[in-house]
Design a protein around this motif. Structure first.
Motif, PDB file in Angstrom:
ATOM      1  N   ARG A  16      -8.748 -48.714 -38.046  1.00 17.71           N
ATOM      2  CA  ARG A  16      -8.595 -48.157 -39.391  1.00 17.71           C
ATOM      3  C   ARG A  16      -7.146 -48.200 -39.855  1.00 17.71           C
ATOM      4  N   ILE A  36      -5.729 -42.847 -45.444  1.00 15.49           N
ATOM      5  CA  ILE A  36      -4.855 -42.281 -44.409  1.00 15.49           C
ATOM      6  C   ILE A  36      -3.418 -42.364 -44.911  1.00 15.49           C
ATOM      7  N   GLN A  40       2.487 -38.886 -43.299  1.00 15.10           N
ATOM      8  CA  GLN A  40       2.043 -37.650 -42.641  1.00 15.10           C
ATOM      9  C   GLN A  40       1.623 -37.930 -41.196  1.00 15.10           C
ATOM     10  N   LEU A  41       0.889 -39.005 -41.033  1.00 14.03           N
ATOM     11  CA  LEU A  41       0.433 -39.362 -39.692  1.00 14.03           C
ATOM     12  C   LEU A  41       1.629 -39.656 -38.784  1.00 14.03           C
ATOM     13  N   VAL A  44       3.303 -36.483 -37.299  1.00 14.46           N
ATOM     14  CA  VAL A  44       2.634 -35.797 -36.180  1.00 14.46           C
ATOM     15  C   VAL A  44       2.558 -36.688 -34.933  1.00 14.46           C
ATOM     16  N   VAL A  45       2.438 -37.988 -35.148  1.00 17.52           N
ATOM     17  CA  VAL A  45       2.384 -38.874 -33.979  1.00 17.52           C
ATOM     18  C   VAL A  45       3.740 -38.912 -33.275  1.00 17.52           C
ATOM     19  N   PHE A  47       5.653 -36.465 -33.012  1.00 15.19           N
ATOM     20  CA  PHE A  47       5.638 -35.219 -32.261  1.00 15.19           C
ATOM     21  C   PHE A  47       4.875 -35.409 -30.947  1.00 15.19           C
ATOM     22  N   VAL A  48       3.729 -36.073 -31.022  1.00 14.43           N
ATOM     23  CA  VAL A  48       2.925 -36.354 -29.815  1.00 14.43           C
ATOM     24  C   VAL A  48       3.729 -37.201 -28.827  1.00 14.43           C
ATOM     25  N   LEU A  74     -12.501 -40.343 -34.072  1.00 14.93           N
ATOM     26  CA  LEU A  74     -11.548 -41.452 -34.016  1.00 14.93           C
ATOM     27  C   LEU A  74     -10.702 -41.369 -32.755  1.00 14.93           C
ATOM     28  N   LEU A  76      -6.657 -42.530 -31.172  1.00 11.92           N
ATOM     29  CA  LEU A  76      -5.301 -42.982 -31.495  1.00 11.92           C
ATOM     30  C   LEU A  76      -4.687 -43.593 -30.242  1.00 11.92           C
ATOM     31  N   ILE A  90      -5.029 -46.563 -35.128  1.00 13.39           N
ATOM     32  CA  ILE A  90      -6.124 -45.594 -35.244  1.00 13.39           C
ATOM     33  C   ILE A  90      -7.424 -46.384 -35.251  1.00 13.39           C
TER      34      ILE A  90
END
Lengths: 115, 292
Positions: A16, A36, A40-41, A44-45, A47-48, A74, A76, A90
């Motif tokens: 996706r 998407i 924004q994604l 947070v990614v 951060f991961v 989904l 990642l 994704i």
């Protein structure tokens, strides 16, 4: 071109979004579904990946090979690139994660060469 | 069918010494199917005690004590565990009595009394007189039907049934601690798995393996918290698991009831085997589950 590489990953069945981000959560380039929001994604990614790096360091490792997060709807997959960048894909549920991660690793160096 | 053992509710499969499973099955009642290199058998278990046993070794049929001793002679056996309701337990005990496969004193706890027929058959009418212990039976004990692992949804449904019976017991018939030991034991036996821990709120609740994971669970929880943040920017569904791959191995974090599992492995581990076990965990997580 980086876009072409991302286009290749995006064309894989069940993908996706394919996006390259830096360690601060900024988007270098992206290719994906319009619903998407890449910025924004990316935040947070990043951060991961930072928390994953902390775990890897605690285990005596300098480098992460891959991070895979699966949710019900989904998944990642993220692999490191050069200069602190990450390639993130994704996928939908049911996508061939093995094939996607194989393609990501296969194109890892090529994508890095554009950064 | 008169000669069939109740199917029961499939709990899981594992490899372990048979005595080990009894130690960790203090509140379990059900049937354990045993596979050894020379045959297959069944042990009826009530609260950690073997109540009845049969074993087929080629054409030879061992019953009761002889069968149980034979199973114990193997250091490790393959086990398939089936929980029984009280009704299924009574039915199975009745069948084992008919086949002369009851155990009398094996592994009984001090002070335990042998099972009494009136205990197993409170409503006996006299039509089915139980066979005497270890008496030769006219038929061999039939095998348990082979069952596939239930999907998560099926397990979740069964949770409700179990809750009506005994609220403190899981659908498996094991209490949470027994289940945790079973699960961790199964995972730890997989090739390449180095350590497994159940953790929550930054603390390790239970940990087994070659490495100490207590110091890692805070970091695992941080990773988990970061991963679940993804749900705030897009529709993801509930969290299933996270795998961090590093050159020296993998760290896997997955939900376990209201807590989480952290699994540390070497690089060559078969993730499919781990994921198969993780999928058997009853899914008590709801959409939007958050790290405590």
């Amino acid at each position: 071109m980086l876009k072409n590489e991302l286009q290749h990953l995006f064309s894989l069945e069940g993908v996706r979004m394919a996006i390259v981000i830096d360690s601060e959560g900024r988007v270098a380039d992206e290719m994906g579904a319009s619903n998407i929001r890449g910025e924004q994604l990316a935040a947070v990614v990043a951060f991961v990946m930072a928390e994953s790096k902390a775990m890897a360091t605690r285990l005596g490792q300098e480098q992460i090979s891959m991070v895979f997060v699966e949710f019900r709807e989904l998944a990642l997959i993220s692999v490191p690139l050069v200069k602190g960048y990450f390639l993130v894909v994704i996928t939908e549920v049911g996508a061939n994660v093995g094939q996607v991660s194989y393609e990501m690793k296969k194109h890892q160096d090529m994508i890095s060469s554009f950064l | 069918m008169t000669g069939s053992l109740p199917a029961g509710f499939f709990v899981g499969e594992m490899q372990a010494p048979f005595k080990w499973i009894l130690i960790h099955a203090a509140r379990f009642q059900g049937m354990i199917r045993v596979l050894t290199p020379d045959g297959e058998g069944h042990v009826l278990v009530r609260k950690g005690n073997p109540m009845g046993c049969s074993f087929r070794r080629g054409k030879e049929e061992l019953k009761g004590e002889a069968a149980y001793r034979h199973i114990l002679s193997f250091p490790v056996v393959d086990l398939s565990i089936y929980r029984y309701t009280s009704e299924e337990m009574e039915e199975a005990t009745h069948l084992l009595m008919e086949y002369g496969s009851l155990c009398t004193s094996s592994d009984k706890k001090p002070g335990d009394k042998p099972p009494r027929a009136d205990h197993f058959f409170p409503q006996t009418t006299g039509e089915r007189e139980p066979a005497s212990v270890n008496a030769p039976g006219p038929r061999v004990l039939p095998p348990l039907p082979k069952r596939k692992l239930p999907p998560r949804e099926a397990v979740a449904e069964s949770t409700e049934d179990a809750a009506e019976e005994t609220p403190v017991v899981l659908p498996s018939g094991l209490d949470l601690e027994d289940l945790a030991y079973l699960l961790l034991g199964r995972i730890l036996r997989l090739p390449g798995v180095q350590a497994v821990s159940i953790f929550g709120r930054g603390k390790s609740v239970l940990s087994i393996g070659n490495m100490e994971l207590d110091s890692l669970v805070v970091l695992a929880e941080d990773m988990l918290r970061a991963a679940t943040e993804i749900s705030t920017v897009m529709r993801t569904g509930s969290f299933v698991h996270l795998t961090l791959q590093i050159p020296s191995g993998k760290v896997i974090v997955a939900p376990y009831f209201n807590e989480y599992l952290c699994i540390l492995t070497s690089p060559g581990v078969n993730l499919g085997q781990i994921r198969k076990i993780l999928k058997e965990i009853p899914d008590m997580a709801e959409e939007g589950r958050e790290v405590a």
